[in-house]
Design a protein around this motif. Sequence first.
Motif, PDB file in Angstrom:
ATOM      1  N   SER A 635      -3.098  55.502  33.282  1.00 51.10           N
ATOM      2  CA  SER A 635      -1.649  55.568  33.102  1.00 51.10           C
ATOM      3  C   SER A 635      -0.913  55.065  34.334  1.00 51.10           C
ATOM      4  CB  SER A 635      -1.223  57.005  32.792  1.00 51.10           C
ATOM      5  OG  SER A 635      -1.573  57.855  33.860  1.00 51.10           O
ATOM      6  N   GLY A 636      -0.065  54.037  34.135  1.00 51.44           N
ATOM      7  CA  GLY A 636       0.814  53.526  35.183  1.00 51.44           C
ATOM      8  C   GLY A 636       0.120  52.851  36.330  1.00 51.44           C
ATOM      9  N   LYS A 637      -1.099  52.332  36.159  1.00 53.99           N
ATOM     10  CA  LYS A 637      -1.841  51.700  37.246  1.00 53.99           C
ATOM     11  C   LYS A 637      -2.113  50.243  36.915  1.00 53.99           C
ATOM     12  CE  LYS A 637      -4.214  55.876  38.807  1.00 53.99           C
ATOM     13  NZ  LYS A 637      -5.523  56.503  39.055  1.00 53.99           N
ATOM     14  N   PRO A 638      -2.126  49.373  37.947  1.00 55.98           N
ATOM     15  CA  PRO A 638      -2.480  47.969  37.696  1.00 55.98           C
ATOM     16  C   PRO A 638      -3.963  47.841  37.337  1.00 55.98           C
ATOM     17  CG  PRO A 638      -2.219  48.362  40.039  1.00 55.98           C
ATOM     18  CD  PRO A 638      -1.761  49.606  39.344  1.00 55.98           C
ATOM     19  N   LEU A 639      -4.285  46.724  36.689  1.00 57.21           N
ATOM     20  CA  LEU A 639      -5.645  46.522  36.189  1.00 57.21           C
ATOM     21  C   LEU A 639      -6.673  46.531  37.317  1.00 57.21           C
ATOM     22  CD1 LEU A 639      -7.583  45.874  33.882  1.00 57.21           C
ATOM     23  CD2 LEU A 639      -7.058  43.433  34.222  1.00 57.21           C
ATOM     24  N   SER A 640      -6.344  45.891  38.448  1.00 52.47           N
ATOM     25  CA  SER A 640      -7.317  45.821  39.550  1.00 52.47           C
ATOM     26  C   SER A 640      -7.680  47.210  40.056  1.00 52.47           C
ATOM     27  CB  SER A 640      -6.757  44.973  40.697  1.00 52.47           C
ATOM     28  OG  SER A 640      -5.549  45.540  41.183  1.00 52.47           O
ATOM     29  N   GLU A 641      -6.673  48.099  40.151  1.00 52.00           N
ATOM     30  CA  GLU A 641      -6.933  49.455  40.629  1.00 52.00           C
ATOM     31  C   GLU A 641      -7.751  50.243  39.614  1.00 52.00           C
ATOM     32  OE1 GLU A 641      -4.430  53.346  42.195  1.00 52.00           O
ATOM     33  OE2 GLU A 641      -3.471  51.368  42.086  1.00 52.00           O
ATOM     34  N   ILE A 642      -7.472  50.005  38.306  1.00 56.79           N
ATOM     35  CA  ILE A 642      -8.254  50.692  37.264  1.00 56.79           C
ATOM     36  C   ILE A 642      -9.719  50.257  37.325  1.00 56.79           C
ATOM     37  CG2 ILE A 642      -8.547  50.958  34.765  1.00 56.79           C
ATOM     38  CD1 ILE A 642      -5.499  50.614  34.504  1.00 56.79           C
ATOM     39  N   ILE A 643      -9.920  48.941  37.531  1.00 60.58           N
ATOM     40  CA  ILE A 643     -11.300  48.424  37.591  1.00 60.58           C
ATOM     41  C   ILE A 643     -12.036  49.007  38.803  1.00 60.58           C
ATOM     42  CG2 ILE A 643     -12.670  46.337  37.961  1.00 60.58           C
ATOM     43  CD1 ILE A 643     -10.579  44.803  36.306  1.00 60.58           C
ATOM     44  N   ASP A 644     -11.329  49.059  39.960  1.00 66.66           N
ATOM     45  CA  ASP A 644     -11.945  49.634  41.163  1.00 66.66           C
ATOM     46  C   ASP A 644     -12.314  51.096  40.946  1.00 66.66           C
ATOM     47  OD1 ASP A 644     -11.751  47.263  42.472  1.00 66.66           O
ATOM     48  OD2 ASP A 644      -9.975  47.806  43.654  1.00 66.66           O
ATOM     49  N   GLN A 645     -11.424  51.839  40.268  1.00 64.85           N
ATOM     50  CA  GLN A 645     -11.692  53.256  40.015  1.00 64.85           C
ATOM     51  C   GLN A 645     -12.891  53.422  39.100  1.00 64.85           C
ATOM     52  OE1 GLN A 645      -8.320  55.421  38.526  1.00 64.85           O
ATOM     53  NE2 GLN A 645      -9.496  57.323  38.229  1.00 64.85           N
ATOM     54  N   TYR A 646     -12.937  52.602  38.059  1.00 66.21           N
ATOM     55  CA  TYR A 646     -14.056  52.705  37.124  1.00 66.21           C
ATOM     56  C   TYR A 646     -15.371  52.316  37.816  1.00 66.21           C
ATOM     57  CZ  TYR A 646     -16.762  52.286  32.846  1.00 66.21           C
ATOM     58  OH  TYR A 646     -17.717  52.433  31.874  1.00 66.21           O
ATOM     59  N   GLU A 647     -15.312  51.227  38.634  1.00 68.65           N
ATOM     60  CA  GLU A 647     -16.510  50.785  39.362  1.00 68.65           C
ATOM     61  C   GLU A 647     -16.998  51.883  40.313  1.00 68.65           C
ATOM     62  OE1 GLU A 647     -18.069  46.797  41.730  1.00 68.65           O
ATOM     63  OE2 GLU A 647     -15.937  47.333  41.813  1.00 68.65           O
ATOM     64  N   ALA A 648     -16.065  52.574  40.960  1.00 70.94           N
ATOM     65  CA  ALA A 648     -16.447  53.644  41.876  1.00 70.94           C
ATOM     66  C   ALA A 648     -17.165  54.764  41.140  1.00 70.94           C
ATOM     67  CB  ALA A 648     -15.206  54.179  42.583  1.00 70.94           C
ATOM     68  N   GLU A 649     -16.653  55.110  39.941  1.00 68.97           N
ATOM     69  CA  GLU A 649     -17.282  56.187  39.189  1.00 68.97           C
ATOM     70  C   GLU A 649     -18.670  55.779  38.700  1.00 68.97           C
ATOM     71  OE1 GLU A 649     -14.643  57.447  36.138  1.00 68.97           O
ATOM     72  OE2 GLU A 649     -13.107  58.172  37.524  1.00 68.97           O
ATOM     73  N   ILE A 650     -18.811  54.512  38.313  1.00 70.82           N
ATOM     74  CA  ILE A 650     -20.129  54.029  37.873  1.00 70.82           C
ATOM     75  C   ILE A 650     -21.137  54.119  39.028  1.00 70.82           C
ATOM     76  CG2 ILE A 650     -21.428  51.992  37.134  1.00 70.82           C
ATOM     77  CD1 ILE A 650     -19.843  53.254  34.887  1.00 70.82           C
ATOM     78  N   ILE A 651     -20.720  53.683  40.217  1.00 69.14           N
ATOM     79  CA  ILE A 651     -21.618  53.726  41.386  1.00 69.14           C
ATOM     80  C   ILE A 651     -21.968  55.163  41.739  1.00 69.14           C
ATOM     81  CG2 ILE A 651     -21.777  53.243  43.861  1.00 69.14           C
ATOM     82  CD1 ILE A 651     -20.087  50.741  43.353  1.00 69.14           C
ATOM     83  N   GLN A 652     -20.980  56.087  41.672  1.00 67.05           N
ATOM     84  CA  GLN A 652     -21.240  57.494  41.980  1.00 67.05           C
ATOM     85  C   GLN A 652     -22.227  58.098  40.991  1.00 67.05           C
ATOM     86  OE1 GLN A 652     -17.184  58.983  42.074  1.00 67.05           O
ATOM     87  NE2 GLN A 652     -17.311  59.255  44.304  1.00 67.05           N
ATOM     88  N   GLN A 653     -22.084  57.726  39.711  1.00 71.43           N
ATOM     89  CA  GLN A 653     -23.011  58.243  38.702  1.00 71.43           C
ATOM     90  C   GLN A 653     -24.427  57.730  38.966  1.00 71.43           C
ATOM     91  OE1 GLN A 653     -21.831  57.458  34.683  1.00 71.43           O
ATOM     92  NE2 GLN A 653     -23.564  58.518  33.771  1.00 71.43           N
ATOM     93  N   ALA A 654     -24.522  56.448  39.347  1.00 68.61           N
ATOM     94  CA  ALA A 654     -25.843  55.887  39.648  1.00 68.61           C
ATOM     95  C   ALA A 654     -26.460  56.579  40.867  1.00 68.61           C
ATOM     96  CB  ALA A 654     -25.723  54.383  39.891  1.00 68.61           C
TER      97      ALA A 654
END
Length: 685
Positions: A635-654
């Motif tokens: 919500s209310g975030k640019p695409l680049s920031e959303i992608i970075d957030q999702y990438e961070a969560e993927i790396i943390q899960q790994a």
Amino acid sequence: MQKVMIVGGGVGGTTVLKLLSESEVFSIVCMADTNENAEGMLAAKERRIPTVTNWAMGLERDLDIIFDTTGDPSVYKKIKRDMGEQTILIPGSVALIMTKLFEEKNRLISKLENTSAKMDLILNTTSEGMVVIDHEGFIIMFNDSAERASDTKREDVIGRHIKDFIPSTGLLRVMQTNQKEVNQEITLSNGMELITTRIPLVNADKEIIGAFSVFRNKTEAVQLAEQITDLKEIQTMLQAIIQSSDEAISVVDDQGRGLLINPAYTRITGLTKTQVIGKPASIDIYEGESMHMKVLQTKKPVRGVNMRVGPKHKEVIVNVAPIIVDGSLKGSVGVIHDVSEIQALTHELNRARQIIRTLQAKYSFDDIIGASEEMKLPIEQAKLSARTPATVLLRGESGTGKELFAHAIHNASDRKFNKFVRVNCAAISESLLESELFGYDEGAFTGANRGGKVGFFEEANQGSIFLDEIGELPANIQAKLLRVLQEKEIVRVGGTKPIPINVRVIAATNINLEQAIANGSFREDLYFRLNRMPIFIAPLRKRKEDLRELAEHLINKINQEYGRSIEGITAAAIHKMQIYNWPGNVRELENILGRAIIFMKLNETIIDIHHIPDFIEEIPLKQEKLLMKPSVNVSGKPLSEIIDQYEAEIIQQAFHTHKGNKTLTAKALGISVRNLYYKMEKLKL
């Protein structure tokens, strides 16, 4: 000369034959025995003495004495009946007594000859000349040394009166006074000067029977006295050195018996001279074998042997060497070092080094603890950078050991013998930072020192400068630092003349410089100058497999600082610490261990789970949930920031799946370890 016939060629007759044959008083004219092959008959024939098988035939000779050694009474009676009136018949029993008397006489003569030979040997081998006179003053003995000292042959003086040889002799006076005269000077008739000692000769009845003189050439005596004086001085000096030495010294002879110890030996071992001198070398050993005896057996020195000595069971280090004189083993000498004194000196040395190294790098790569994959890469990069003059940028969170890396890089470079200057850019006020870094000329500002001041860069010339918290530099200092990196020169505050310098720059920061560039707080051109050799140092939470090794290293460090003797840490305590994220990194770990050691009882030597504070178990629940599954708020975030957030969560899960192992995580994500580090730095993981 008495003419003799011996009757009987047995043992008795043979013995009488041998004794009388050596005499100049008796002449054996006949040997009689019924057995021509008797021992006595054969001995007589060897000596060419006439023999007969019938003793009556020998009576025809003009005999003075007949020895009957047959032991047969009838033979004795017949001989006595038929012999001449002037002839003496000696029976076998008397012959036996005579034989023993002759043997005793020969034994005494032989003993006297041996004693005389030994005495002559002693007198002729002594280095002092010796002359002996009888009670009338005639020379009766003149030894070899007397010949050499007086340059006179023995045969030229034996039998001569002492006055003829030495006109000024005092030997006659010594006989008259019966008084000894010591170290008197005399001059021979040939002009030779001697030093002599004269002694009267007295027999058992205290009668003067002569005198003797012991003398030496005056020149030799003076030289010998000088040598003795020199030797005494050397001996006194050596004893003074040994006695005053702070090193414990013990000396034994070639049999391993104590010869000498010094006060330092008594101080360390607790043993006195009476307990050691003349005693076996093992007398001082409580634990271990005698190195003195080992050296005496092998004739080889030993060094650095640990043992315990004396009643105090003192722990020492021993060095022992053989004493060899003219190729012969005379004993051994040992030097004992008190281990406690060595440890105290080592401690003082380390403290001195810490003080001395204020402007030096204190650590090396050996001081960097960690064998995890996350530490191997930055260590390899740092070692590689140490071999080049390139600028190094150390990046990592606070407390990860960036300064430790800076020290190690300097010490591994060719600048290690030059200065290492450390500057915390955030700890100096902005108004002073420029003058501290680059110095200033006289009159640059109010309160400036006369003659100006050298800055940190000039001070570090030919060495290295470590700029910690480089991201905190103000904009004007960044511009000046860029010039230093580009042109290799500085300009002091208030000055106009550029000063060339040759300095290796090692920078460090814990902030995201890329974000700072985007915000306009850090110059991009300076970033590219600094970022030539970037090294990312992983936080402790990402290399928890190093926790045990780090903890043991820090425990040893804290032991030295606090004077404790903690031996280690349990596996349970390590496991408790491994579930904590350590936001303060290694600095926080040292804080936790130091606090635990402070509150431990004096009889406790192992850090256990109950010594570790409970608060380190608290893991934010939000972080736990993040590790379970990605949950992106769009919500209310640019695409680049959303992608970075999702990438961070993927790396943390790994990371969670592979228990924090970066190599397996990178492999599972299909990227390189270096790329993973880049993403972690970028996403602040």
